[in-house]
Design an enzyme around this catalytic site. Structure first.
Site, PDB file in Angstrom:
ATOM      1  N   THR A 132     106.087  49.876  47.187  1.00  0.00           N
ATOM      2  CA  THR A 132     105.426  49.894  46.204  1.00  0.00           C
ATOM      3  C   THR A 132     104.502  48.953  45.848  1.00  0.00           C
ATOM      4  O   THR A 132     104.355  47.474  46.359  1.00  0.00           O
ATOM      5  CB  THR A 132     105.830  49.792  44.442  1.00  0.00           C
ATOM      6  OG1 THR A 132     105.385  49.858  43.132  1.00  0.00           O
ATOM      7  CG2 THR A 132     106.930  48.662  44.394  1.00  0.00           C
ATOM      8  N   ASP A 133     103.476  49.842  44.977  1.00  0.00           N
ATOM      9  CA  ASP A 133     102.251  48.571  44.707  1.00  0.00           C
ATOM     10  C   ASP A 133     102.281  46.859  43.404  1.00  0.00           C
ATOM     11  O   ASP A 133     102.100  46.348  43.593  1.00  0.00           O
ATOM     12  CB  ASP A 133     100.958  49.399  44.128  1.00  0.00           C
ATOM     13  CG  ASP A 133     101.451  49.173  42.712  1.00  0.00           C
ATOM     14  OD1 ASP A 133     102.106  49.640  41.857  1.00  0.00           O
ATOM     15  OD2 ASP A 133     100.490  50.680  41.790  1.00  0.00           O
ATOM     16  N   GLU A 134     103.623  47.834  43.238  1.00  0.00           N
ATOM     17  CA  GLU A 134     104.374  46.151  42.095  1.00  0.00           C
ATOM     18  C   GLU A 134     104.836  44.675  42.594  1.00  0.00           C
ATOM     19  O   GLU A 134     105.117  43.814  42.510  1.00  0.00           O
ATOM     20  CB  GLU A 134     105.628  46.631  41.588  1.00  0.00           C
ATOM     21  CG  GLU A 134     105.170  48.006  41.168  1.00  0.00           C
ATOM     22  CD  GLU A 134     106.234  48.653  39.699  1.00  0.00           C
ATOM     23  OE1 GLU A 134     107.305  47.598  38.771  1.00  0.00           O
ATOM     24  OE2 GLU A 134     106.125  50.199  39.163  1.00  0.00           O
TER      25      GLU A 134
ATOM     26  N   TYR B  63     112.942  44.366  39.685  1.00  0.00           N
ATOM     27  CA  TYR B  63     112.957  45.821  40.794  1.00  0.00           C
ATOM     28  C   TYR B  63     111.755  45.328  42.057  1.00  0.00           C
ATOM     29  O   TYR B  63     111.878  45.649  43.225  1.00  0.00           O
ATOM     30  CB  TYR B  63     112.308  47.057  40.051  1.00  0.00           C
ATOM     31  CG  TYR B  63     111.544  48.305  40.462  1.00  0.00           C
ATOM     32  CD1 TYR B  63     112.476  48.086  41.724  1.00  0.00           C
ATOM     33  CD2 TYR B  63     110.506  47.784  40.784  1.00  0.00           C
ATOM     34  CE1 TYR B  63     111.805  49.618  42.326  1.00  0.00           C
ATOM     35  CE2 TYR B  63     109.291  49.260  41.310  1.00  0.00           C
ATOM     36  CZ  TYR B  63     110.523  49.957  42.559  1.00  0.00           C
ATOM     37  OH  TYR B  63     110.039  50.753  43.004  1.00  0.00           O
TER      38      TYR B  63
ATOM     39  N   LYS C  58     111.698  44.703  46.296  1.00  0.00           N
ATOM     40  CA  LYS C  58     111.190  45.342  47.404  1.00  0.00           C
ATOM     41  C   LYS C  58     110.210  45.023  47.983  1.00  0.00           C
ATOM     42  O   LYS C  58     110.318  44.774  49.187  1.00  0.00           O
ATOM     43  CB  LYS C  58     109.829  46.605  45.731  1.00  0.00           C
ATOM     44  CG  LYS C  58     110.819  47.915  45.525  1.00  0.00           C
ATOM     45  CD  LYS C  58     111.084  49.094  46.758  1.00  0.00           C
ATOM     46  CE  LYS C  58     110.813  49.769  46.934  1.00  0.00           C
ATOM     47  NZ  LYS C  58     111.102  50.762  47.803  1.00  0.00           N
TER      48      LYS C  58
HETATM   49  P1  NAD Z   1     113.926  57.859  42.368  1.00  0.00           P
HETATM   50  O1  NAD Z   1     115.124  56.945  41.454  1.00  0.00           O
HETATM   51  O2  NAD Z   1     113.643  58.800  41.665  1.00  0.00           O
HETATM   52  O3  NAD Z   1     115.022  58.836  43.490  1.00  0.00           O
HETATM   53  C1  NAD Z   1     116.097  57.098  44.281  1.00  0.00           C
HETATM   54  C2  NAD Z   1     117.150  58.327  44.843  1.00  0.00           C
HETATM   55  O4  NAD Z   1     117.360  56.964  45.640  1.00  0.00           O
HETATM   56  C3  NAD Z   1     118.276  58.744  44.220  1.00  0.00           C
HETATM   57  O5  NAD Z   1     118.294  60.418  44.806  1.00  0.00           O
HETATM   58  C4  NAD Z   1     119.278  58.190  44.992  1.00  0.00           C
HETATM   59  O6  NAD Z   1     120.465  58.672  44.148  1.00  0.00           O
HETATM   60  C5  NAD Z   1     119.461  57.701  45.381  1.00  0.00           C
HETATM   61  N1  NAD Z   1     119.612  56.403  46.266  1.00  0.00           N
HETATM   62  C6  NAD Z   1     120.067  55.149  44.754  1.00  0.00           C
HETATM   63  N2  NAD Z   1     120.765  54.471  45.620  1.00  0.00           N
HETATM   64  C7  NAD Z   1     121.139  54.712  46.833  1.00  0.00           C
HETATM   65  C8  NAD Z   1     121.894  54.264  47.621  1.00  0.00           C
HETATM   66  N3  NAD Z   1     122.668  52.689  47.690  1.00  0.00           N
HETATM   67  N4  NAD Z   1     122.554  54.988  48.696  1.00  0.00           N
HETATM   68  C9  NAD Z   1     121.907  56.356  48.971  1.00  0.00           C
HETATM   69  N5  NAD Z   1     120.965  56.923  48.463  1.00  0.00           N
HETATM   70  C10 NAD Z   1     120.468  55.917  47.036  1.00  0.00           C
HETATM   71  O7  NAD Z   1     113.423  57.247  42.686  1.00  0.00           O
HETATM   72  P2  NAD Z   1     111.636  57.881  43.143  1.00  0.00           P
HETATM   73  O8  NAD Z   1     110.869  57.559  42.375  1.00  0.00           O
HETATM   74  O9  NAD Z   1     111.924  59.120  43.790  1.00  0.00           O
HETATM   75  O10 NAD Z   1     111.305  56.656  44.608  1.00  0.00           O
HETATM   76  C11 NAD Z   1     111.237  56.966  45.998  1.00  0.00           C
HETATM   77  C12 NAD Z   1     110.615  55.852  46.406  1.00  0.00           C
HETATM   78  O11 NAD Z   1     109.686  55.179  45.962  1.00  0.00           O
HETATM   79  C13 NAD Z   1     111.559  54.382  46.013  1.00  0.00           C
HETATM   80  O12 NAD Z   1     112.211  53.004  47.226  1.00  0.00           O
HETATM   81  C14 NAD Z   1     111.034  53.700  45.272  1.00  0.00           C
HETATM   82  O13 NAD Z   1     110.680  52.371  45.263  1.00  0.00           O
HETATM   83  C15 NAD Z   1     108.834  53.686  45.884  1.00  0.00           C
HETATM   84  N6  NAD Z   1     108.256  54.030  44.606  1.00  0.00           N
HETATM   85  C16 NAD Z   1     107.952  54.908  43.642  1.00  0.00           C
HETATM   86  C17 NAD Z   1     106.650  55.527  42.813  1.00  0.00           C
HETATM   87  C18 NAD Z   1     106.886  55.958  41.562  1.00  0.00           C
HETATM   88  O14 NAD Z   1     106.350  55.749  41.417  1.00  0.00           O
HETATM   89  N7  NAD Z   1     108.217  56.863  41.340  1.00  0.00           N
HETATM   90  C19 NAD Z   1     106.333  54.339  43.393  1.00  0.00           C
HETATM   91  C20 NAD Z   1     106.359  53.434  44.521  1.00  0.00           C
HETATM   92  C21 NAD Z   1     107.201  53.510  44.743  1.00  0.00           C
HETATM   93  P1  TYD Z   2     107.353  53.515  34.240  1.00  0.00           P
HETATM   94  O1  TYD Z   2     107.173  54.948  34.474  1.00  0.00           O
HETATM   95  O2  TYD Z   2     108.825  53.225  33.658  1.00  0.00           O
HETATM   96  O3  TYD Z   2     106.752  53.103  35.757  1.00  0.00           O
HETATM   97  P2  TYD Z   2     106.305  51.380  36.287  1.00  0.00           P
HETATM   98  O4  TYD Z   2     107.246  50.961  35.032  1.00  0.00           O
HETATM   99  O5  TYD Z   2     107.387  51.513  36.801  1.00  0.00           O
HETATM  100  O6  TYD Z   2     104.838  51.376  35.988  1.00  0.00           O
HETATM  101  O7  TYD Z   2     106.438  53.155  32.955  1.00  0.00           O
HETATM  102  C1  TYD Z   2     105.039  52.608  33.215  1.00  0.00           C
HETATM  103  C2  TYD Z   2     104.559  52.610  32.234  1.00  0.00           C
HETATM  104  O8  TYD Z   2     104.219  53.270  30.940  1.00  0.00           O
HETATM  105  C3  TYD Z   2     104.665  51.148  32.205  1.00  0.00           C
HETATM  106  O9  TYD Z   2     103.560  50.078  31.742  1.00  0.00           O
HETATM  107  C4  TYD Z   2     105.737  50.978  31.043  1.00  0.00           C
HETATM  108  C5  TYD Z   2     105.150  52.195  29.927  1.00  0.00           C
HETATM  109  N1  TYD Z   2     105.644  53.042  29.451  1.00  0.00           N
HETATM  110  C6  TYD Z   2     106.531  53.438  28.922  1.00  0.00           C
HETATM  111  O10 TYD Z   2     105.506  52.561  27.540  1.00  0.00           O
HETATM  112  N2  TYD Z   2     107.298  53.686  27.346  1.00  0.00           N
HETATM  113  C7  TYD Z   2     108.336  54.176  27.704  1.00  0.00           C
HETATM  114  O11 TYD Z   2     109.291  54.628  27.025  1.00  0.00           O
HETATM  115  C8  TYD Z   2     108.397  54.063  29.437  1.00  0.00           C
HETATM  116  C9  TYD Z   2     109.673  54.675  30.181  1.00  0.00           C
HETATM  117  C10 TYD Z   2     106.957  53.400  29.775  1.00  0.00           C
END
Ligand code: NAD
Ligand code: TYD
Length: 352
Positions: free
Chosen positions: A141-143, A166, A170
């Site tokens: 992630t970019d975070e 988090y 990562k």
């Molecule tokens: P999500 O939370 O929707 O899904 C996570 C999945 O991992 C779930 O299906 C969960 O059951 C599974 N999981 C969790 N713990 C586990 C374990 N111990 N063993 C096996 N499975 C397990 O997450 P997402 O949003 O789809 O993100 C997927 C990946 O992308 C993550 O690594 C996250 O850090 C990265 N990512 C997500 C975003 C975003 O915007 N959603 C952005 C940047 C990076």
């Molecule tokens: P989020 O979807 O949790 O992603 P991330 O924290 O990984 O960027 O949140 C996106 C942005 O929205 C973040 O700046 C937090 C804000 N946010 C709210 O203002 N209200 C909310 O209820 C949530 C879930 C997020």
């Protein structure tokens, strides 16, 4: 990419990626989806492909060494795409330990199994030597780069400076992946993407939460002043970028993936309200998230110039389609928010 292990394939991005691979890549022989089905994992995301004979679901934990080892022995993977993680910043503030064990120890468990199987069985027709080595892709992630001020963008050489449990977990996992490359020569890539949006996102994250609340005339909680900026990437552009990195990425390299769509949170929430024809009076400013990163922005020059990937979606098109998708899948949202699906899995698989 013929024998693929996807972890976390029942989550938001993972399930989109499973659909993407089975749809777009003809040479897939077997795709194993290893997922623990935590609160964020939902097999309903995969009903359309669950009878595909190339697909196999395994319920299990990435930290379970024996299980992971057995999967590598049984399926002889040539590609590992690691999505599984605890992914929500707010939850990491409440329960940091779970994030450290899942995201760091889980990653190391996979790497170790991949390393062992990459080295053994040189004569086996599925051996890593025969196929050129198992490729391991870490979805990051970019975070991990921390927060930006009003200007500048994250490049792949921006120092890691995570601010939440988090993002710290990562970033730690990324360093372990790097170490397996530097020390053992394992063929790895790390991708760091910006905030994703699109179908099947769990409604704890900003966009589906706001669509769900607005549709039900519930308050929309904006943290702080709502002027935090995220750089939004449509999930299908992300899936295509990951496949591109697996196929063409230089071993050992990090690639940033971003959609060039910087938006303030409040801007997105207003857009959702306007698309749904709901009043701005639903907006409720609430206490800010501790350690809240102000701005993220990805410089995607490396992946676009070196590998030829570029995002297909404009934010305007992507968000409009996404709002329609959630409106058309109210029952999907309802089952998640009512907890019905958690009860179903407990019945099917037990608590473990
Ligand atoms: P999500 O939370 O929707 O899904 C996570 C999945 O991992 C779930 O299906 C969960 O059951 C599974 N999981 C969790 N713990 C586990 C374990 N111990 N063993 C096996 N499975 C397990 O997450 P997402 O949003 O789809 O993100 C997927 C990946 O992308 C993550 O690594 C996250 O850090 C990265 N990512 C997500 C975003 C975003 O915007 N959603 C952005 C940047 C990076
Ligand atoms: P989020 O979807 O949790 O992603 P991330 O924290 O990984 O960027 O949140 C996106 C942005 O929205 C973040 O700046 C937090 C804000 N946010 C709210 O203002 N209200 C909310 O209820 C949530 C879930 C997020």
């Amino acid at each position: 990419m013929k024998r693929v292990l996807v972890t976390g394939g029942a989550g938001f991005i993972g399930s989109n990626f499973v659909h993407y691979l089975l749809r777009e890549k003809n040479d897939i022989e077997i795709l194993v989806n290893l997922d623990a089905l935590t609160y964020a994992g939902n097999l309903e995301n995969l009903t359309a492909i669950e009878t595909d004979e190339r697909y196999c679901f395994v319920k299990g934990d990435i930290r379970d060494k024996e299980l992971v080892e057995n999967l590598f022995s049984e399926y002889c993977f040539d590609t590992v795409v690691h999505f599984a993680a605890e992914s929500h910043v707010d939850r990491s503030i409440e329960e940091p330990e779970l994030f450290l064990t899942t995201n760091i120890v889980g990653t190391q468990t996979l790497l170790e199994a991949a390393k062992r199987h990459w080295k053994i069985h040189p004569e086996d027709k599925y051996s890593r030597e025969y196929r050129g080595g198992v490729k391991y892709l870490q979805v990051s992630t970019d975070e991990v780069y921390g927060a930006l001020g009003a200007t500048g963008m994250f490049t792949e050489t921006t120092p890691l400076s995570p601010n939440s449990p988090y993002s710290a977990s990562k970033a730690s996992a990324d360093l372990v992946v790097r170490a397996y490359h530097e020390t053992y020569g394992m063929p790895v890539n790390i991708t760091r993407c910006s905030n994703n949006y699109g179908p099947y996102q769990f409604p704890e994250k900003l966009i589906p939460l706001m669509i769900h609340n607005a549709s039900n005339d519930k308050a929309l909680p904006i943290y702080g002043d709502g002027m935090q900026i995220r750089d939004w990437l449509h999930v299908s552009d992300h899936c295509a970028a990951i496949a591109t990195v697996i196929e063409k990425g230089r071993v050992g390299e990090v690639y940033n993936i971003g959609g060039n769509n910087e938006k303030a949170n409040i801007e997105i929430v207003r857009l959702i309200l306007s698309e749904l024809g709901k009043p701005e009076s639903l907006i409720t400013y609430v206490k800010d998230r501790p350690g809240h990163d102000r701005r993220y922005a990805i410089d995607n020059t490396k992946i676009t110039t070196e590998l030829g990937w570029k995002p297909q979606y404009t934010f305007e098109q992507g968000i409009a389609e996404t709002i329609v998708w959630y409106q058309e899948h109210q029952d999907w949202l309802e089952r998640i928010t009512s907890g019905a699906y958690v009860n179903y899995y407990k019945k099917m698989y037990g608590d473990g």
